[in-house]
Motif scaffolding. Sequence first.
Motif, PDB file in Angstrom:
ATOM      1  N   ARG A 178     -11.292   9.024   1.723  1.00 57.42           N
ATOM      2  CA  ARG A 178     -11.088  10.336   1.089  1.00 57.42           C
ATOM      3  C   ARG A 178     -10.951  10.208  -0.430  1.00 57.42           C
ATOM      4  O   ARG A 178     -10.852  11.214  -1.125  1.00 57.42           O
ATOM      5  CB  ARG A 178      -9.833  11.003   1.675  1.00 57.42           C
ATOM      6  CG  ARG A 178      -9.987  11.449   3.129  1.00 57.42           C
ATOM      7  CD  ARG A 178      -8.903  12.456   3.509  1.00 57.42           C
ATOM      8  NE  ARG A 178      -7.578  11.903   3.396  1.00 57.42           N
ATOM      9  CZ  ARG A 178      -6.944  11.285   4.389  1.00 57.42           C
ATOM     10  NH1 ARG A 178      -7.538  11.138   5.560  1.00 57.42           N
ATOM     11  NH2 ARG A 178      -5.726  10.809   4.229  1.00 57.42           N
ATOM     12  N   GLY A 179     -10.938   9.001  -0.925  1.00 58.72           N
ATOM     13  CA  GLY A 179     -10.872   8.798  -2.373  1.00 58.72           C
ATOM     14  C   GLY A 179      -9.494   8.977  -2.962  1.00 58.72           C
ATOM     15  O   GLY A 179      -9.360   9.157  -4.171  1.00 58.72           O
ATOM     16  N   VAL A 180      -8.464   8.920  -2.115  1.00 60.69           N
ATOM     17  CA  VAL A 180      -7.108   9.125  -2.621  1.00 60.69           C
ATOM     18  C   VAL A 180      -6.727   8.053  -3.644  1.00 60.69           C
ATOM     19  O   VAL A 180      -6.046   8.318  -4.631  1.00 60.69           O
ATOM     20  CB  VAL A 180      -6.101   9.119  -1.451  1.00 60.69           C
ATOM     21  CG1 VAL A 180      -4.671   9.188  -1.976  1.00 60.69           C
ATOM     22  CG2 VAL A 180      -6.382  10.288  -0.514  1.00 60.69           C
ATOM     23  N   LEU A 181      -7.198   6.823  -3.419  1.00 61.45           N
ATOM     24  CA  LEU A 181      -6.886   5.721  -4.325  1.00 61.45           C
ATOM     25  C   LEU A 181      -8.051   5.388  -5.261  1.00 61.45           C
ATOM     26  O   LEU A 181      -8.111   4.309  -5.844  1.00 61.45           O
ATOM     27  CB  LEU A 181      -6.520   4.473  -3.503  1.00 61.45           C
ATOM     28  CG  LEU A 181      -5.338   4.640  -2.548  1.00 61.45           C
ATOM     29  CD1 LEU A 181      -5.072   3.342  -1.803  1.00 61.45           C
ATOM     30  CD2 LEU A 181      -4.090   5.061  -3.307  1.00 61.45           C
ATOM     31  N   GLU A 231      -5.853   4.855   9.679  1.00 55.02           N
ATOM     32  CA  GLU A 231      -5.380   5.871   8.746  1.00 55.02           C
ATOM     33  C   GLU A 231      -5.515   5.367   7.309  1.00 55.02           C
ATOM     34  O   GLU A 231      -5.872   6.120   6.397  1.00 55.02           O
ATOM     35  CB  GLU A 231      -3.923   6.220   9.055  1.00 55.02           C
ATOM     36  CG  GLU A 231      -3.355   7.353   8.199  1.00 55.02           C
ATOM     37  CD  GLU A 231      -4.187   8.628   8.281  1.00 55.02           C
ATOM     38  OE1 GLU A 231      -4.790   8.887   9.346  1.00 55.02           O
ATOM     39  OE2 GLU A 231      -4.277   9.349   7.269  1.00 55.02           O
ATOM     40  N   GLY A 232      -5.243   4.062   7.097  1.00 50.18           N
ATOM     41  CA  GLY A 232      -5.427   3.493   5.760  1.00 50.18           C
ATOM     42  C   GLY A 232      -6.870   3.571   5.301  1.00 50.18           C
ATOM     43  O   GLY A 232      -7.156   3.875   4.139  1.00 50.18           O
ATOM     44  N   ILE A 286       0.830  -1.216   0.000  1.00 49.40           N
ATOM     45  CA  ILE A 286       0.000   0.000   0.000  1.00 49.40           C
ATOM     46  C   ILE A 286       0.857   1.256   0.000  1.00 49.40           C
ATOM     47  O   ILE A 286       0.621   2.191  -0.769  1.00 49.40           O
ATOM     48  CB  ILE A 286      -0.956  -0.013   1.202  1.00 49.40           C
ATOM     49  CG1 ILE A 286      -1.922  -1.188   1.088  1.00 49.40           C
ATOM     50  CG2 ILE A 286      -1.744   1.297   1.280  1.00 49.40           C
ATOM     51  CD1 ILE A 286      -2.843  -1.355   2.281  1.00 49.40           C
ATOM     52  N   SER A 287       1.876   1.301   0.863  1.00 52.15           N
ATOM     53  CA  SER A 287       2.698   2.511   0.966  1.00 52.15           C
ATOM     54  C   SER A 287       3.474   2.805  -0.317  1.00 52.15           C
ATOM     55  O   SER A 287       3.891   3.934  -0.550  1.00 52.15           O
ATOM     56  CB  SER A 287       3.671   2.383   2.144  1.00 52.15           C
ATOM     57  OG  SER A 287       4.590   1.332   1.913  1.00 52.15           O
ATOM     58  N   ARG A 288       3.682   1.766  -1.158  1.00 53.46           N
ATOM     59  CA  ARG A 288       4.405   1.954  -2.415  1.00 53.46           C
ATOM     60  C   ARG A 288       3.464   2.130  -3.608  1.00 53.46           C
ATOM     61  O   ARG A 288       3.924   2.280  -4.742  1.00 53.46           O
ATOM     62  CB  ARG A 288       5.318   0.747  -2.669  1.00 53.46           C
ATOM     63  CG  ARG A 288       6.363   0.537  -1.590  1.00 53.46           C
ATOM     64  CD  ARG A 288       7.124  -0.760  -1.810  1.00 53.46           C
ATOM     65  NE  ARG A 288       8.095  -0.998  -0.729  1.00 53.46           N
ATOM     66  CZ  ARG A 288       8.834  -2.098  -0.626  1.00 53.46           C
ATOM     67  NH1 ARG A 288       8.714  -3.061  -1.535  1.00 53.46           N
ATOM     68  NH2 ARG A 288       9.670  -2.250   0.383  1.00 53.46           N
ATOM     69  N   GLY A 289       2.177   2.041  -3.347  1.00 45.73           N
ATOM     70  CA  GLY A 289       1.199   2.192  -4.418  1.00 45.73           C
ATOM     71  C   GLY A 289       1.181   1.023  -5.385  1.00 45.73           C
ATOM     72  O   GLY A 289       0.778   1.171  -6.544  1.00 45.73           O
ATOM     73  N   SER A 290       1.571  -0.159  -4.948  1.00 48.09           N
ATOM     74  CA  SER A 290       1.626  -1.327  -5.826  1.00 48.09           C
ATOM     75  C   SER A 290       0.226  -1.882  -6.080  1.00 48.09           C
ATOM     76  O   SER A 290      -0.684  -1.719  -5.268  1.00 48.09           O
ATOM     77  CB  SER A 290       2.505  -2.415  -5.201  1.00 48.09           C
ATOM     78  OG  SER A 290       3.819  -1.928  -4.987  1.00 48.09           O
TER      79      SER A 290
END
Length: 651
Positions: A452-455, A445-446, A210-214
């Motif tokens: 928030r729709g970030v992903l 937080e995840g 998740i933190s790497r956006g994979s």
Amino acid sequence: MDSFDPRSQESLKQSSSKHSLISTRTWLSVGDIMTADVANIDSEQSVLAAAQKMAERRISCLVVMKDGHMHGIITETDLLRKVAGSFKKYDRKITEILTSSVQSINVHASILEASRLMSSHKIKRLPVLDGDQLVGIVTQTDLTRALAAYEMWRNVGAIMTPNVLTVPRKMTVGDAARLMTEHGVSCIVVKEGEVAAGIFTTRDLVGKVISRGSDVTQTRVEEIMSSPVENVQRDASILSVVKLMESKRIRRVVVSHEGKMCGIVTQTDVFRAVKNKFEIEEKENFEMLESSDLGIYTLSLQNKITYANPALLRLLEVEVPSELVGQTFLPARFLVNPGDLEVFGKGVSGGSDATIAEVALHTSKNRRIYVTLFSNAIKNARGEVCGRQGFLHDVTEKKELVSIKEAAHALEVHNQLLQDMINLKTDVINMVAHDLKNPLTVNCEGINVLLRGVLGELNPQQRKIMENSKEAGERLLRMIDNLLDASRLEAGKIRLERSEFEAVPMARKLLEGFQPLALRKGLILEIEDASPGLLIHADADRLAQVLVNLVGNAIKFTQQGKITVGFRDRAKETECFVADTGPGVPEDKISLLFEQFSQLGHRSTGTAERGTGLGLSIARGLVELHGGRIWVQSKVGYGTSFIFTIPKITG
């Protein structure tokens, strides 16, 4: 009335002042848990050399040697306080800044003795000596580990989780994550044949994907799993597994038997085993106090009775504990001679010396009895006096002195055991609760990131699931905070930061946060401002915590009407209240409201809402920490008022 001769009195005082957890227990020695490879440095070396050696070995202290003998200790704190900010100080000799008057301990001393020495001197490490020879060093971490795992004689097979969720190496992270969610677990084992090839955890998911956006659908579990896996045999001791986890800095290991995986054991499993044992021992000791023939009591620093066992109630011919608990020890109506009140109040702030006295009493039925009073101090984890304990022994029928001496020693042993178990349980709960909060906070937080729709935008069903998950996670965090606060209050580890502030603006700001919840239930929140500009001298954050607990409780159990918060100015104290128009509490249940883990809502008010059962207990503890008192006024069908006072600080 029987009398104690001076020699007997002195003997009983001396025996009661000794602290022994239990006479038949054999403790590990310091030599069993110390680190033998001691990092040392010559006293003629420079501060720079000491700092480089600490950095190279990743340690926080060095033993300073002079002419082959221990000369002192230099710590990171010494460097920080005495040389930071000036490069010119780096060439100073170590002897100029090392810690003086170093405490040390013999290699054969018990770990309990070492723990008390560290606590009394407020230090975190002790050089270990065999005669005059330095043979090792023992740290606070070593002692915590040893004490927490001390009686874990069972093997891991007794506490492991046998039903382990397993997946193949080629499974995608997305599929694995869904499996973990469905089964409510934080890790899965990646299996290859009959053995474990790796472990995939929520930490791997967050930190490596998740933190790497994979893309979780394109990433396979084998790419990010933790491997190789740490294995232990089913008959390995719990203590050895604890040491393995610490040395590898891991939280779980796979358990094998005859070459096949048979389960998994985690830090939570270990904590649960320790916690259950301590709770059983505490229960056994409480039952011992409850069944004792001695009239046993405990007192607060304010000389208020906090516990009275059934034998004390029978001795004084009292019907219910509430006639004694919360009252000054001993209520004047029981005294034949009013001057004896000084005898009962003696020594609360007078150190740990035992107090022995003989007095005449009236029972509640006006029957005269003669008792021997025994009392000594209770100390918290920091060695500070936090109250007193003792018993009243009926000598009306001339009991033998030997039975009194034996009972006094037994009381000292049992109460010390109870106090040590409370302190040890508090430390374990704090450690595990903090370990639980970290992954929970990351998870929350995840979820916030997803909401928030970030992903990417969520569909309604996904948003509902995420909102429910967020609410559950935040509720669990609140439960952990309550558990920590209750634990700290019990151990006397909360300190107040008092200041002067206006009561009404503080309360109004708190109520604003409850308005959305009140509106959803159709409730009115209001403030009764009977004393405009009223100032309170208290810890603002802790007072706010009390009001939040009381207002939240009122909203939870009030179905219609209003909740009122108000303040009244009294001569020596400020009176605060939270009143509701809820269903009220039956009179026979009121005495249970402030007990830890008490959940009366669904039984006494008809509502199904439940909490942790700690909120009111914490509120009472915080009020009493301020030197105030809290009580309840309620009538079924007419609502409930929680009232508490905060003393004024003058002069």
